[in-house]
Design an enzyme around this catalytic site. Structure first.
Site, mmCIF file in Angstrom:
data_model
loop_
_atom_site.group_PDB
_atom_site.id
_atom_site.type_symbol
_atom_site.label_atom_id
_atom_site.label_comp_id
_atom_site.label_asym_id
_atom_site.label_seq_id
_atom_site.Cartn_x
_atom_site.Cartn_y
_atom_site.Cartn_z
ATOM 1 N N ARG A 124 1.705 0.728 -7.292
ATOM 2 C CA ARG A 124 1.230 -0.635 -7.020
ATOM 3 C C ARG A 124 0.436 -1.156 -8.228
ATOM 4 O O ARG A 124 0.613 -2.296 -8.656
ATOM 5 C CB ARG A 124 0.343 -0.627 -5.766
ATOM 6 C CG ARG A 124 -0.129 -2.011 -5.406
ATOM 7 C CD ARG A 124 -1.030 -1.991 -4.184
ATOM 8 N NE ARG A 124 -1.186 -3.312 -3.636
ATOM 9 C CZ ARG A 124 -1.808 -3.584 -2.517
ATOM 10 N NH1 ARG A 124 -2.322 -2.613 -1.799
ATOM 11 N NH2 ARG A 124 -1.921 -4.825 -2.087
ATOM 12 N N ARG A 182 0.551 -8.102 -17.752
ATOM 13 C CA ARG A 182 0.571 -7.808 -19.191
ATOM 14 C C ARG A 182 1.965 -7.896 -19.801
ATOM 15 O O ARG A 182 2.108 -7.851 -21.024
ATOM 16 C CB ARG A 182 -0.030 -6.426 -19.448
ATOM 17 C CG ARG A 182 -1.453 -6.273 -18.934
ATOM 18 C CD ARG A 182 -2.403 -7.308 -19.504
ATOM 19 N NE ARG A 182 -3.783 -7.022 -19.132
ATOM 20 C CZ ARG A 182 -4.843 -7.641 -19.640
ATOM 21 N NH1 ARG A 182 -4.690 -8.604 -20.538
ATOM 22 N NH2 ARG A 182 -6.066 -7.331 -19.240
ATOM 23 N N SER A 186 0.844 -1.202 0.000
ATOM 24 C CA SER A 186 0.000 0.000 0.000
ATOM 25 C C SER A 186 0.879 1.254 0.000
ATOM 26 O O SER A 186 0.471 2.311 -0.488
ATOM 27 C CB SER A 186 -0.944 0.006 1.204
ATOM 28 O OG SER A 186 -0.198 -0.043 2.405
ATOM 29 N N GLN A 235 -9.683 8.852 -22.881
ATOM 30 C CA GLN A 235 -9.460 8.227 -24.192
ATOM 31 C C GLN A 235 -10.104 9.042 -25.302
ATOM 32 O O GLN A 235 -11.209 9.590 -25.132
ATOM 33 C CB GLN A 235 -10.059 6.806 -24.171
ATOM 34 C CG GLN A 235 -9.897 6.043 -25.469
ATOM 35 C CD GLN A 235 -10.194 4.570 -25.319
ATOM 36 O OE1 GLN A 235 -10.762 4.145 -24.314
ATOM 37 N NE2 GLN A 235 -9.812 3.787 -26.303
HETATM 38 C C1 LIG Z 1 -3.494 -13.528 -20.129
HETATM 39 C C2 LIG Z 1 -4.825 -12.898 -19.827
HETATM 40 C C3 LIG Z 1 -5.973 -13.394 -20.404
HETATM 41 C C4 LIG Z 1 -7.217 -12.812 -20.111
HETATM 42 N N1 LIG Z 1 -8.334 -13.312 -20.713
HETATM 43 C C5 LIG Z 1 -9.564 -12.773 -20.418
HETATM 44 C C6 LIG Z 1 -10.760 -13.278 -21.014
HETATM 45 O O1 LIG Z 1 -10.721 -14.204 -21.810
HETATM 46 N N2 LIG Z 1 -11.932 -12.705 -20.684
HETATM 47 C C7 LIG Z 1 -12.017 -11.668 -19.776
HETATM 48 O O2 LIG Z 1 -13.111 -11.183 -19.491
HETATM 49 N N3 LIG Z 1 -10.891 -11.139 -19.242
HETATM 50 C C8 LIG Z 1 -9.679 -11.666 -19.531
HETATM 51 N N4 LIG Z 1 -8.548 -11.134 -18.966
HETATM 52 C C9 LIG Z 1 -8.678 -9.958 -18.106
HETATM 53 C C10 LIG Z 1 -8.613 -10.328 -16.609
HETATM 54 O O3 LIG Z 1 -9.671 -11.176 -16.231
HETATM 55 C C11 LIG Z 1 -8.644 -9.055 -15.748
HETATM 56 O O4 LIG Z 1 -9.877 -8.392 -15.943
HETATM 57 C C12 LIG Z 1 -7.551 -8.065 -16.086
HETATM 58 O O5 LIG Z 1 -6.335 -8.717 -16.272
HETATM 59 C C13 LIG Z 1 -7.406 -7.064 -14.939
HETATM 60 O O6 LIG Z 1 -6.759 -7.741 -13.880
HETATM 61 P P1 LIG Z 1 -7.177 -7.666 -12.370
HETATM 62 O O7 LIG Z 1 -8.639 -7.862 -12.243
HETATM 63 O O8 LIG Z 1 -6.259 -8.558 -11.585
HETATM 64 O O9 LIG Z 1 -6.636 -6.231 -12.085
HETATM 65 P P2 LIG Z 1 -7.127 -4.839 -11.642
HETATM 66 O O10 LIG Z 1 -8.488 -4.463 -12.086
HETATM 67 O O11 LIG Z 1 -6.002 -4.010 -12.156
HETATM 68 O O12 LIG Z 1 -7.122 -4.941 -10.089
HETATM 69 C C14 LIG Z 1 -5.930 -5.192 -9.379
HETATM 70 C C15 LIG Z 1 -6.233 -6.095 -8.200
HETATM 71 O O13 LIG Z 1 -7.146 -5.417 -7.332
HETATM 72 C C16 LIG Z 1 -7.996 -6.373 -6.739
HETATM 73 N N5 LIG Z 1 -9.368 -6.086 -7.136
HETATM 74 C C17 LIG Z 1 -9.784 -5.163 -8.048
HETATM 75 N N6 LIG Z 1 -11.123 -5.143 -8.109
HETATM 76 C C18 LIG Z 1 -11.563 -6.083 -7.267
HETATM 77 C C19 LIG Z 1 -12.854 -6.553 -6.901
HETATM 78 N N7 LIG Z 1 -13.957 -6.047 -7.447
HETATM 79 N N8 LIG Z 1 -12.941 -7.520 -5.987
HETATM 80 C C20 LIG Z 1 -11.852 -8.046 -5.411
HETATM 81 N N9 LIG Z 1 -10.588 -7.670 -5.709
HETATM 82 C C21 LIG Z 1 -10.456 -6.693 -6.619
HETATM 83 C C22 LIG Z 1 -7.568 -7.732 -7.229
HETATM 84 O O14 LIG Z 1 -6.630 -8.266 -6.323
HETATM 85 C C23 LIG Z 1 -6.891 -7.413 -8.537
HETATM 86 O O15 LIG Z 1 -5.957 -8.398 -8.945
HETATM 87 C C24 LIG Z 1 -7.303 -11.705 -19.232
HETATM 88 C C25 LIG Z 1 -6.134 -11.190 -18.664
HETATM 89 C C26 LIG Z 1 -4.912 -11.766 -18.951
HETATM 90 C C27 LIG Z 1 -3.660 -11.186 -18.332
#
Ligand SMILES: Cc1cc2nc3c(=O)[nH]c(=O)nc-3n(C[C@H](O)[C@H](O)[C@H](O)COP(=O)(O)OP(=O)(O)OC[C@H]3O[C@@H](n4cnc5c(N)ncnc54)[C@H](O)[C@@H]3O)c2cc1C
Length: 247
Positions: free
Chosen positions: A188, A197, A69, A101
């Site tokens: 972070r 990514r 954090s 955007q």
């Molecule tokens: C290789 C790859 C393939 C993918 N394929 C798909 C796909 O086929 N379809 C698809 O829909 N998406 C896909 N994604 C997207 C993926 O599911 C995530 O939406 C995206 O990578 C954002 O990551 P995140 O949710 O960890 O991160 P962020 O939104 O950046 O959040 C960071 C972290 O904060 C915490 N966090 C954020 N929001 C919440 C919440 N509401 N509840 C609990 N914890 C939370 C979690 O720990 C999370 O890891 C893919 C991603 C990757 C890297």
């Protein structure tokens, strides 16, 4: 124009100001690193640093412990262009960033650029199919804007008329259409983004974007981003790898 590489420019980053009432010194001259160490030391009021830890050592320890954090205080903003709408769709899934955007309603896309995936660019036959397809989409967009504009002739507000025509016509533009945006996040969030990514599991375009962003972030703060190494795999794919598992 056909584009193949993203353009990434650092446009803003954290400043730091010392607090006169707190006698503390650090060996880093980078504001973001100073702020992260300052915030970490605030937790334990450990202003004396008797062990003589460098800023780099202090931050590496935070990363190892998962005391993440503290990294949320430091921020960086990038102006990004030369990426496709499919790439930006993946970007905006990251919920801890702020985005501004380019609008496809307010900005005309008659002169749109298109981002060509590397694999298509490397295959002359695939490249020809790609160029013909995006050109056809662009022409269809232009025709629709004209047609819908004529249909709306007499609409009281000319600006609104253009918006209505564009917002409908953009439906035929492909995923490859270039977009531009400003993306802001804390350190972070950037670390999490780089880990997901920059991995070879990520799609090629967003992975190259992550590599370009990492290049800038590591210049801004080697202590916060220097643990990510660019590793070239036997098949030529370059990915970001860190031994620090917490993000
Ligand atoms: C290789 C790859 C393939 C993918 N394929 C798909 C796909 O086929 N379809 C698809 O829909 N998406 C896909 N994604 C997207 C993926 O599911 C995530 O939406 C995206 O990578 C954002 O990551 P995140 O949710 O960890 O991160 P962020 O939104 O950046 O959040 C960071 C972290 O904060 C915490 N966090 C954020 N929001 C919440 C919440 N509401 N509840 C609990 N914890 C939370 C979690 O720990 C999370 O890891 C893919 C991603 C990757 C890297």
């Amino acid at each position: 124009m056909i584009l193949r590489e993203p353009t990434v420019q650092l446009v803003a980053f954290t400043q730091f100001q010392t607090v006169p009432s707190i006698a503390w010194q650090t060996d880093s001259d980078r504001p973001a690193e100073q702020l992260v160490e300052f915030a970490g030391r605030m937790c334990y009021q450990s202003w004396n640093n008797p062990s003589g830890r460098t800023n780099q050592e202090y931050i590496t320890n935070l990363l190892r412990q998962g005391h993440l954090s503290v990294l949320e205080h430091a921020q960086a903003s990038f102006a990004i262009s030369g990426i496709s709408r499919s790439c930006s769709h993946e970007l905006v899934r990251h919920r801890h960033f702020s985005f501004s955007q380019m609008s496809q309603r307010y900005v005309a896309e008659e002169e749109a650029n298109f981002v060509e995936p590397e694999r298509i660019a490397n295959n002359p036959q695939a490249h020809a199919i790609f160029v013909a397809a995006v050109e056809k989409s662009r022409e269809a967009y232009e025709e629709l804007v004209k047609l819908l504009g004529e249909e709306l002739e007499g609409w009281p507000d000319r600006r609104e008329r253009r918006l209505i025509a564009r917002q409908s016509a953009r439906a035929v533009l492909p995923n490859a259409t270039e977009t531009r945006l400003v993306m802001t996040g804390n350190f972070r969030a950037w670390r999490h983004f780089l880990r997901l990514r920059g991995s070879r599991a990520a799609e090629g375009e967003i992975r190259r974007l992550a590599l370009a962003i990492h290049r800038e972030l590591v210049r801004l703060s080697p202590a916060c981003f220097g643990d990510f190494q660019r590793v070239e795999q036997p098949d030529g794919v370059i990915e970001l790898v860190t031994s620090l598992t917490a993000d």
